[in-house]
Design a protein around this motif. Structure first.
Motif, PDB file in Angstrom:
ATOM      1  N   ARG A  45       0.808  -1.225   0.000  1.00 14.43           N
ATOM      2  CA  ARG A  45       0.000   0.000   0.000  1.00 14.43           C
ATOM      3  C   ARG A  45       0.838   1.271   0.000  1.00 14.43           C
ATOM      4  NH1 ARG A  45      -4.650   1.866   4.391  1.00 14.43           N
ATOM      5  NH2 ARG A  45      -4.467   4.101   3.987  1.00 14.43           N
ATOM      6  N   HIS A  46       1.759   1.386   0.938  1.00 14.85           N
ATOM      7  CA  HIS A  46       2.498   2.643   1.084  1.00 14.85           C
ATOM      8  C   HIS A  46       3.416   2.904  -0.106  1.00 14.85           C
ATOM      9  CE1 HIS A  46       0.837   3.207   5.005  1.00 14.85           C
ATOM     10  NE2 HIS A  46       1.312   2.052   5.450  1.00 14.85           N
ATOM     11  N   GLU A  47       3.959   1.848  -0.701  1.00 19.75           N
ATOM     12  CA  GLU A  47       4.804   2.022  -1.886  1.00 19.75           C
ATOM     13  C   GLU A  47       3.975   2.517  -3.063  1.00 19.75           C
ATOM     14  OE1 GLU A  47       7.146  -1.361  -2.843  1.00 19.75           O
ATOM     15  OE2 GLU A  47       8.065  -1.502  -0.854  1.00 19.75           O
ATOM     16  N   ILE A  48       2.779   1.964  -3.227  1.00 22.72           N
ATOM     17  CA  ILE A  48       1.920   2.384  -4.335  1.00 22.72           C
ATOM     18  C   ILE A  48       1.460   3.824  -4.134  1.00 22.72           C
ATOM     19  CG2 ILE A  48      -0.253   1.943  -5.538  1.00 22.72           C
ATOM     20  CD1 ILE A  48       0.110  -1.025  -4.766  1.00 22.72           C
ATOM     21  N   ASP A  49       1.023   4.150  -2.912  1.00 19.93           N
ATOM     22  CA  ASP A  49       0.605   5.522  -2.626  1.00 19.93           C
ATOM     23  C   ASP A  49       1.748   6.500  -2.884  1.00 19.93           C
ATOM     24  OD1 ASP A  49      -1.757   4.403  -1.872  1.00 19.93           O
ATOM     25  OD2 ASP A  49      -1.643   4.964   0.237  1.00 19.93           O
ATOM     26  N   GLY A  50       2.941   6.148  -2.421  1.00 22.29           N
ATOM     27  CA  GLY A  50       4.093   7.014  -2.618  1.00 22.29           C
ATOM     28  C   GLY A  50       4.440   7.186  -4.080  1.00 22.29           C
ATOM     29  N   ARG A  61      -1.766  13.279 -16.734  1.00 22.28           N
ATOM     30  CA  ARG A  61      -0.510  12.682 -17.199  1.00 22.28           C
ATOM     31  C   ARG A  61      -0.213  11.387 -16.445  1.00 22.28           C
ATOM     32  NH1 ARG A  61       0.860  18.314 -17.756  1.00 22.28           N
ATOM     33  NH2 ARG A  61       1.575  18.765 -19.892  1.00 22.28           N
ATOM     34  N   VAL A  62      -0.496  11.387 -15.153  1.00 22.44           N
ATOM     35  CA  VAL A  62      -0.331  10.156 -14.369  1.00 22.44           C
ATOM     36  C   VAL A  62      -1.274   9.078 -14.911  1.00 22.44           C
ATOM     37  CG1 VAL A  62      -0.521   9.116 -12.076  1.00 22.44           C
ATOM     38  CG2 VAL A  62       0.345  11.450 -12.306  1.00 22.44           C
ATOM     39  N   ALA A  63      -2.504   9.462 -15.240  1.00 24.49           N
ATOM     40  CA  ALA A  63      -3.488   8.515 -15.761  1.00 24.49           C
ATOM     41  C   ALA A  63      -3.017   7.887 -17.066  1.00 24.49           C
ATOM     42  CB  ALA A  63      -4.834   9.210 -15.958  1.00 24.49           C
ATOM     43  N   ASP A  64      -2.448   8.693 -17.956  1.00 32.88           N
ATOM     44  CA  ASP A  64      -1.957   8.135 -19.216  1.00 32.88           C
ATOM     45  C   ASP A  64      -0.770   7.203 -18.984  1.00 32.88           C
ATOM     46  OD1 ASP A  64      -3.612   8.794 -21.336  1.00 32.88           O
ATOM     47  OD2 ASP A  64      -2.686  10.753 -21.678  1.00 32.88           O
ATOM     48  N   GLU A  65       0.082   7.542 -18.025  1.00 33.13           N
ATOM     49  CA  GLU A  65       1.207   6.674 -17.702  1.00 33.13           C
ATOM     50  C   GLU A  65       0.715   5.343 -17.142  1.00 33.13           C
ATOM     51  OE1 GLU A  65       5.044   8.307 -16.102  1.00 33.13           O
ATOM     52  OE2 GLU A  65       4.500   7.094 -14.353  1.00 33.13           O
ATOM     53  N   ARG A  96      -7.620   0.460  -5.002  1.00 32.53           N
ATOM     54  CA  ARG A  96      -7.691   0.984  -3.634  1.00 32.53           C
ATOM     55  C   ARG A  96      -6.845   2.255  -3.486  1.00 32.53           C
ATOM     56  NH1 ARG A  96      -9.376  -2.923   0.366  1.00 32.53           N
ATOM     57  NH2 ARG A  96     -10.008  -4.867  -0.636  1.00 32.53           N
ATOM     58  N   ALA A  97      -5.679   2.267  -4.122  1.00 36.41           N
ATOM     59  CA  ALA A  97      -4.796   3.433  -4.027  1.00 36.41           C
ATOM     60  C   ALA A  97      -5.428   4.651  -4.705  1.00 36.41           C
ATOM     61  CB  ALA A  97      -3.440   3.119  -4.654  1.00 36.41           C
ATOM     62  N   LEU A  98      -6.043   4.444  -5.873  1.00 37.38           N
ATOM     63  CA  LEU A  98      -6.690   5.555  -6.570  1.00 37.38           C
ATOM     64  C   LEU A  98      -7.861   6.103  -5.761  1.00 37.38           C
ATOM     65  CD1 LEU A  98      -6.671   4.210 -10.243  1.00 37.38           C
ATOM     66  CD2 LEU A  98      -5.208   5.995  -9.271  1.00 37.38           C
ATOM     67  N   ALA A  99      -8.582   5.213  -5.072  1.00 39.81           N
ATOM     68  CA  ALA A  99      -9.686   5.660  -4.226  1.00 39.81           C
ATOM     69  C   ALA A  99      -9.173   6.527  -3.087  1.00 39.81           C
ATOM     70  CB  ALA A  99     -10.451   4.460  -3.687  1.00 39.81           C
ATOM     71  N   ARG A 100      -8.056   6.112  -2.491  1.00 37.72           N
ATOM     72  CA  ARG A 100      -7.495   6.910  -1.390  1.00 37.72           C
ATOM     73  C   ARG A 100      -7.043   8.278  -1.882  1.00 37.72           C
ATOM     74  NH1 ARG A 100      -5.318   1.754  -0.068  1.00 37.72           N
ATOM     75  NH2 ARG A 100      -3.348   2.214  -1.091  1.00 37.72           N
ATOM     76  N   VAL A 101      -6.358   8.311  -3.004  1.00 38.66           N
ATOM     77  CA  VAL A 101      -5.889   9.584  -3.547  1.00 38.66           C
ATOM     78  C   VAL A 101      -7.072  10.463  -3.937  1.00 38.66           C
ATOM     79  CG1 VAL A 101      -4.660  10.667  -5.458  1.00 38.66           C
ATOM     80  CG2 VAL A 101      -3.671   8.684  -4.320  1.00 38.66           C
ATOM     81  N   LEU A 121     -12.306   4.179 -15.081  1.00 39.74           N
ATOM     82  CA  LEU A 121     -13.193   5.158 -14.459  1.00 39.74           C
ATOM     83  C   LEU A 121     -12.520   5.836 -13.268  1.00 39.74           C
ATOM     84  CD1 LEU A 121     -16.625   3.266 -14.423  1.00 39.74           C
ATOM     85  CD2 LEU A 121     -15.864   5.008 -16.037  1.00 39.74           C
ATOM     86  N   SER A 122     -11.745   5.067 -12.499  1.00 38.08           N
ATOM     87  CA  SER A 122     -11.039   5.637 -11.353  1.00 38.08           C
ATOM     88  C   SER A 122     -10.016   6.680 -11.800  1.00 38.08           C
ATOM     89  CB  SER A 122     -10.333   4.532 -10.557  1.00 38.08           C
ATOM     90  OG  SER A 122     -11.271   3.645  -9.987  1.00 38.08           O
ATOM     91  N   LEU A 123      -9.335   6.404 -12.899  1.00 42.23           N
ATOM     92  CA  LEU A 123      -8.376   7.370 -13.434  1.00 42.23           C
ATOM     93  C   LEU A 123      -9.103   8.599 -13.960  1.00 42.23           C
ATOM     94  CD1 LEU A 123      -5.996   4.893 -15.298  1.00 42.23           C
ATOM     95  CD2 LEU A 123      -5.500   6.145 -13.190  1.00 42.23           C
ATOM     96  N   ALA A 124     -10.249   8.381 -14.616  1.00 46.40           N
ATOM     97  CA  ALA A 124     -11.036   9.504 -15.112  1.00 46.40           C
ATOM     98  C   ALA A 124     -11.519  10.374 -13.959  1.00 46.40           C
ATOM     99  CB  ALA A 124     -12.224   8.990 -15.924  1.00 46.40           C
ATOM    100  N   GLU A 125     -11.847   9.743 -12.825  1.00 44.81           N
ATOM    101  CA  GLU A 125     -12.331  10.498 -11.673  1.00 44.81           C
ATOM    102  C   GLU A 125     -11.268  11.470 -11.163  1.00 44.81           C
ATOM    103  OE1 GLU A 125     -14.415   9.827  -7.292  1.00 44.81           O
ATOM    104  OE2 GLU A 125     -13.605   8.106  -8.390  1.00 44.81           O
ATOM    105  N   LEU A 126      -9.999  11.035 -11.151  1.00 42.50           N
ATOM    106  CA  LEU A 126      -8.926  11.943 -10.731  1.00 42.50           C
ATOM    107  C   LEU A 126      -8.840  13.151 -11.656  1.00 42.50           C
ATOM    108  CD1 LEU A 126      -5.958   9.580  -9.775  1.00 42.50           C
ATOM    109  CD2 LEU A 126      -7.558  10.740  -8.254  1.00 42.50           C
ATOM    110  N   CYS A 127      -8.952  12.898 -12.959  1.00 47.14           N
ATOM    111  CA  CYS A 127      -8.895  13.986 -13.936  1.00 47.14           C
ATOM    112  C   CYS A 127     -10.053  14.959 -13.731  1.00 47.14           C
ATOM    113  CB  CYS A 127      -8.933  13.427 -15.356  1.00 47.14           C
ATOM    114  SG  CYS A 127      -7.565  12.327 -15.770  1.00 47.14           S
ATOM    115  N   LEU A 128     -11.239  14.428 -13.464  1.00 46.15           N
ATOM    116  CA  LEU A 128     -12.409  15.268 -13.238  1.00 46.15           C
ATOM    117  C   LEU A 128     -12.243  16.146 -12.000  1.00 46.15           C
ATOM    118  CD1 LEU A 128     -15.115  12.564 -13.983  1.00 46.15           C
ATOM    119  CD2 LEU A 128     -14.915  14.735 -15.213  1.00 46.15           C
TER     120      LEU A 128
END
Length: 215
Positions: free
Chosen positions: A26-31, A45-49, A80-85, A112-119
């Protein structure tokens, strides 16, 4: 227009993401997510990567380099990481609303989770419906005057083009009548020329569309 992230499957950056996600720490992914945001300067840009990394995970699973269990661990860990962010990002309560849903019976929601960050980053308020949303609900919400945009995602598992054409026609007719934008994302068999709606080919394109729609 923004410049798309230059990264391809097999790239060391994508490979590093795969290793990190398969480990599922978890912490490595969040970081790593926060480091990528700082390095790239925006969530689109993170989403495209990450989209390229997800393609790499799929290819490694297909060739037997990853087990089913490893693929599931990686997908769940990223979800789970995208939800936390995402939960940590502020929401404009008066911002325009975008409905987010998977097409048909598609179980995949990472796009959809990546799209949510962009939104969220551009001041939009996401309305998350996720997987297995009946078409009748999409139509009801699109016609109710509560959303400015409907974003549907279809993974490569959705290869039934006539079914996606029918979905696009039904939801698109209501969106067109009500002045609601319809965006079609993912690598599913969306119609090449939908009767109404715009095909999203990357999160860079998605970002551009959101920025223009929000002006």
């Amino acid at each position: 227009r923004v410049q798309a992230v230059s990264i391809s499957a097999g790239d060391p950056v994508a490979t590093a993401w795969v290793r990190c996600l398969v480990d599922g720490r978890r912490h490595e992914i969040d970081g790593r997510l926060l480091e990528a945001r700082a390095r790239l300067g925006s969530w689109w840009r993170v989403a495209d990567e990450l989209a390229v990394a997800l393609v790499e995970i799929g290819k490694q699973w297909e060739c037997g380099c990853l087990t089913v269990a490893e693929e599931h661990v990686a997908s769940d860990a990223l979800s789970r990481a995208l939800a936390r962010v995402g939960d940590a990002l502020p929401i404009r309560l008066d911002g325009p609303k975008c409905l987010l849903a998977s097409a048909g019976q598609d179980e995949h929601t990472l796009g959809l989770s990546l799209a949510e960050l962009c939104l969220r980053e551009l001041g939009w308020m996401p309305l998350w419906l996720g997987r297995r949303t009946p078409v009748s609900e999409l139509v009801r919400l699109a016609s109710g005057g509560q959303v400015s945009m409907v974003a549907l995602s279809a993974s490569t598992l959705l290869s039934d083009e006539p079914a996606l054409q029918a979905l696009t026609d039904e939801v698109g007719a209501v969106c067109k009548e009500r002045g609601v934008a319809l965006l079609l994302g993912g690598r599913g068999a969306w119609p090449a020329q939908p009767s109404f709606g715009v095909r999203m080919t990357s999160f860079a394109v998605f970002h551009d569309y959101l920025a223009e729609a929000g002006d």
